[in-house]
Scaffold this motif. Sequence first.
Motif, PDB file in Angstrom:
ATOM      1  N   VAL A   1      12.411   7.649 -10.374  1.00 51.45           N
ATOM      2  CA  VAL A   1      11.068   7.444 -10.912  1.00 51.45           C
ATOM      3  C   VAL A   1      10.019   7.858  -9.885  1.00 51.45           C
ATOM      4  O   VAL A   1       9.047   8.545 -10.215  1.00 51.45           O
ATOM      5  CB  VAL A   1      10.861   5.973 -11.332  1.00 51.45           C
ATOM      6  N   ALA A   2      10.240   7.474  -8.646  1.00 51.33           N
ATOM      7  CA  ALA A   2       9.289   7.842  -7.590  1.00 51.33           C
ATOM      8  C   ALA A   2       9.210   9.358  -7.434  1.00 51.33           C
ATOM      9  O   ALA A   2       8.119   9.922  -7.293  1.00 51.33           O
ATOM     10  CB  ALA A   2       9.703   7.192  -6.275  1.00 51.33           C
ATOM     11  N   LYS A   3      10.348  10.001  -7.483  1.00 51.00           N
ATOM     12  CA  LYS A   3      10.394  11.455  -7.361  1.00 51.00           C
ATOM     13  C   LYS A   3       9.670  12.117  -8.536  1.00 51.00           C
ATOM     14  O   LYS A   3       8.906  13.064  -8.360  1.00 51.00           O
ATOM     15  CB  LYS A   3      11.855  11.909  -7.297  1.00 51.00           C
ATOM     16  N   LEU A   4       9.910  11.599  -9.735  1.00 51.03           N
ATOM     17  CA  LEU A   4       9.256  12.140 -10.934  1.00 51.03           C
ATOM     18  C   LEU A   4       7.740  12.022 -10.824  1.00 51.03           C
ATOM     19  O   LEU A   4       7.023  13.016 -11.006  1.00 51.03           O
ATOM     20  CB  LEU A   4       9.742  11.406 -12.189  1.00 51.03           C
ATOM     21  N   LEU A   5       7.252  10.842 -10.507  1.00 56.44           N
ATOM     22  CA  LEU A   5       5.799  10.641 -10.457  1.00 56.44           C
ATOM     23  C   LEU A   5       5.154  11.431  -9.320  1.00 56.44           C
ATOM     24  O   LEU A   5       4.077  12.003  -9.491  1.00 56.44           O
ATOM     25  CB  LEU A   5       5.477   9.150 -10.366  1.00 56.44           C
ATOM     26  N   ALA A   6       5.823  11.479  -8.182  1.00 58.98           N
ATOM     27  CA  ALA A   6       5.280  12.261  -7.060  1.00 58.98           C
ATOM     28  C   ALA A   6       5.242  13.748  -7.413  1.00 58.98           C
ATOM     29  O   ALA A   6       4.264  14.439  -7.122  1.00 58.98           O
ATOM     30  CB  ALA A   6       6.118  12.040  -5.811  1.00 58.98           C
ATOM     31  N   HIS A   7       6.284  14.216  -8.055  1.00 58.91           N
ATOM     32  CA  HIS A   7       6.348  15.627  -8.457  1.00 58.91           C
ATOM     33  C   HIS A   7       5.289  15.920  -9.517  1.00 58.91           C
ATOM     34  O   HIS A   7       4.607  16.944  -9.466  1.00 58.91           O
ATOM     35  CB  HIS A   7       7.756  15.942  -8.975  1.00 58.91           C
ATOM     36  N   TRP A   8       5.132  15.021 -10.475  1.00 58.66           N
ATOM     37  CA  TRP A   8       4.150  15.198 -11.547  1.00 58.66           C
ATOM     38  C   TRP A   8       2.728  15.212 -10.984  1.00 58.66           C
ATOM     39  O   TRP A   8       1.894  16.014 -11.412  1.00 58.66           O
ATOM     40  CB  TRP A   8       4.320  14.080 -12.575  1.00 58.66           C
ATOM     41  N   LEU A   9       2.454  14.337 -10.015  1.00 51.26           N
ATOM     42  CA  LEU A   9       1.119  14.282  -9.420  1.00 51.26           C
ATOM     43  C   LEU A   9       0.774  15.520  -8.590  1.00 51.26           C
ATOM     44  O   LEU A   9      -0.385  15.769  -8.297  1.00 51.26           O
ATOM     45  CB  LEU A   9       0.982  13.026  -8.547  1.00 51.26           C
ATOM     46  N   SER A  10       1.792  16.298  -8.227  1.00 53.27           N
ATOM     47  CA  SER A  10       1.534  17.497  -7.424  1.00 53.27           C
ATOM     48  C   SER A  10       1.223  18.718  -8.290  1.00 53.27           C
ATOM     49  O   SER A  10       1.004  19.794  -7.762  1.00 53.27           O
ATOM     50  CB  SER A  10       2.739  17.794  -6.521  1.00 53.27           C
TER      51      SER A  10
ATOM     52  N   LEU B   1      13.746  15.508 -14.251  1.00 52.76           N
ATOM     53  CA  LEU B   1      13.482  14.138 -13.814  1.00 52.76           C
ATOM     54  C   LEU B   1      12.972  13.276 -14.965  1.00 52.76           C
ATOM     55  O   LEU B   1      13.360  12.103 -15.104  1.00 52.76           O
ATOM     56  CB  LEU B   1      12.473  14.135 -12.661  1.00 52.76           C
ATOM     57  N   THR B   2      12.116  13.846 -15.799  1.00 55.72           N
ATOM     58  CA  THR B   2      11.590  13.114 -16.947  1.00 55.72           C
ATOM     59  C   THR B   2      12.715  12.739 -17.901  1.00 55.72           C
ATOM     60  O   THR B   2      12.818  11.595 -18.349  1.00 55.72           O
ATOM     61  CB  THR B   2      10.532  13.961 -17.684  1.00 55.72           C
ATOM     62  N   PHE B   3      13.581  13.688 -18.204  1.00 56.44           N
ATOM     63  CA  PHE B   3      14.691  13.424 -19.119  1.00 56.44           C
ATOM     64  C   PHE B   3      15.623  12.357 -18.556  1.00 56.44           C
ATOM     65  O   PHE B   3      16.075  11.466 -19.282  1.00 56.44           O
ATOM     66  CB  PHE B   3      15.477  14.713 -19.403  1.00 56.44           C
ATOM     67  N   GLU B   4      15.906  12.433 -17.271  1.00 59.94           N
ATOM     68  CA  GLU B   4      16.785  11.436 -16.650  1.00 59.94           C
ATOM     69  C   GLU B   4      16.183  10.034 -16.766  1.00 59.94           C
ATOM     70  O   GLU B   4      16.903   9.070 -17.040  1.00 59.94           O
ATOM     71  CB  GLU B   4      17.044  11.778 -15.190  1.00 59.94           C
ATOM     72  N   CYS B   5      14.886   9.936 -16.570  1.00 64.61           N
ATOM     73  CA  CYS B   5      14.237   8.621 -16.664  1.00 64.61           C
ATOM     74  C   CYS B   5      14.254   8.103 -18.106  1.00 64.61           C
ATOM     75  O   CYS B   5      14.489   6.921 -18.342  1.00 64.61           O
ATOM     76  CB  CYS B   5      12.799   8.699 -16.160  1.00 64.61           C
ATOM     77  N   PHE B   6      14.014   8.997 -19.058  1.00 65.45           N
ATOM     78  CA  PHE B   6      13.995   8.561 -20.457  1.00 65.45           C
ATOM     79  C   PHE B   6      15.365   8.093 -20.926  1.00 65.45           C
ATOM     80  O   PHE B   6      15.466   7.338 -21.889  1.00 65.45           O
ATOM     81  CB  PHE B   6      13.499   9.680 -21.374  1.00 65.45           C
ATOM     82  N   LEU B   7      16.433   8.497 -20.258  1.00 66.05           N
ATOM     83  CA  LEU B   7      17.778   8.094 -20.668  1.00 66.05           C
ATOM     84  C   LEU B   7      18.072   6.620 -20.383  1.00 66.05           C
ATOM     85  O   LEU B   7      18.889   6.014 -21.070  1.00 66.05           O
ATOM     86  CB  LEU B   7      18.833   8.974 -19.983  1.00 66.05           C
ATOM     87  N   TRP B   8      17.422   6.037 -19.396  1.00 65.47           N
ATOM     88  CA  TRP B   8      17.753   4.658 -19.052  1.00 65.47           C
ATOM     89  C   TRP B   8      16.598   3.668 -19.173  1.00 65.47           C
ATOM     90  O   TRP B   8      16.807   2.463 -19.193  1.00 65.47           O
ATOM     91  CB  TRP B   8      18.353   4.565 -17.645  1.00 65.47           C
ATOM     92  N   LEU B   9      15.372   4.173 -19.281  1.00 64.97           N
ATOM     93  CA  LEU B   9      14.234   3.253 -19.382  1.00 64.97           C
ATOM     94  C   LEU B   9      14.208   2.559 -20.744  1.00 64.97           C
ATOM     95  O   LEU B   9      14.519   3.178 -21.761  1.00 64.97           O
ATOM     96  CB  LEU B   9      12.917   4.006 -19.182  1.00 64.97           C
ATOM     97  N   PRO B  10      13.811   1.291 -20.781  1.00 57.49           N
ATOM     98  CA  PRO B  10      13.642   0.624 -22.076  1.00 57.49           C
ATOM     99  C   PRO B  10      12.478   1.264 -22.843  1.00 57.49           C
ATOM    100  O   PRO B  10      11.592   1.891 -22.250  1.00 57.49           O
ATOM    101  CB  PRO B  10      13.335  -0.824 -21.712  1.00 57.49           C
ATOM    102  N   ASP B  11      12.475   1.105 -24.147  1.00 56.90           N
ATOM    103  CA  ASP B  11      11.515   1.797 -25.009  1.00 56.90           C
ATOM    104  C   ASP B  11      10.056   1.605 -24.604  1.00 56.90           C
ATOM    105  O   ASP B  11       9.289   2.570 -24.551  1.00 56.90           O
ATOM    106  CB  ASP B  11      11.693   1.364 -26.468  1.00 56.90           C
ATOM    107  N   ASP B  12       9.657   0.372 -24.322  1.00 54.00           N
ATOM    108  CA  ASP B  12       8.242   0.138 -24.018  1.00 54.00           C
ATOM    109  C   ASP B  12       7.800   0.868 -22.756  1.00 54.00           C
ATOM    110  O   ASP B  12       6.714   1.463 -22.713  1.00 54.00           O
ATOM    111  CB  ASP B  12       7.944  -1.361 -23.921  1.00 54.00           C
ATOM    112  N   ILE B  13       8.640   0.879 -21.752  1.00 51.24           N
ATOM    113  CA  ILE B  13       8.285   1.579 -20.507  1.00 51.24           C
ATOM    114  C   ILE B  13       8.377   3.089 -20.714  1.00 51.24           C
ATOM    115  O   ILE B  13       7.540   3.838 -20.202  1.00 51.24           O
ATOM    116  CB  ILE B  13       9.177   1.119 -19.335  1.00 51.24           C
TER     117      ILE B  13
END
Length: 158
Positions: free
Chosen positions: A60-69, A80-92
């Motif tokens: 998540v940190a890598k995704l957000l840091a990369h996105w902010l750049s 990174l986005t796809f990997e995060c969406f695979l395990w995050l709960p729906d609301d997050i």
Amino acid sequence: MIEWDLIWAHVEPYLTGAAILSGVFYWIKLLVAEIVKLKYSIKLEEYKYEVEKRKKAEMVAKLLAHWLSFPEQQEELNRLTFECFLWLPDDIAQDLSSLLAHKEENKVCVRSVLNKIRKHLNSESPSTSFNRLENDQIIVFSQETKKKYAERVTNSLK
């Protein structure tokens, strides 16, 4: 002549008792070994869970840091986005989606998403200290991000 039957009659109870004690000691030894084995396997599973939790936090940190750049190449950002969406709960995952798509900018920000993920990853922790951090206490360095965004807007207008 030696009366073996008489001797055996006196020795047999001791031998039987010794055999029973030997069996009891052997059983206790096995029991202790299994208890120790169980404790170590539980500790190993706890360690594996902590490692997995750290990997997810790092992702998540890598995704957000990369996105902010504002990267030119978006392949890594997508991965990174796809990997995060695979395990995050729906609301997050919905909040992350809104953040990355620049929707609901007044409601969802990097800090709020990070804080939600932080609380989610530590929800099973006995410590309540993971609920005390406020969104505005999370530091996000955005000077370069704003500069790159302004450059892009300026370049797109030319």
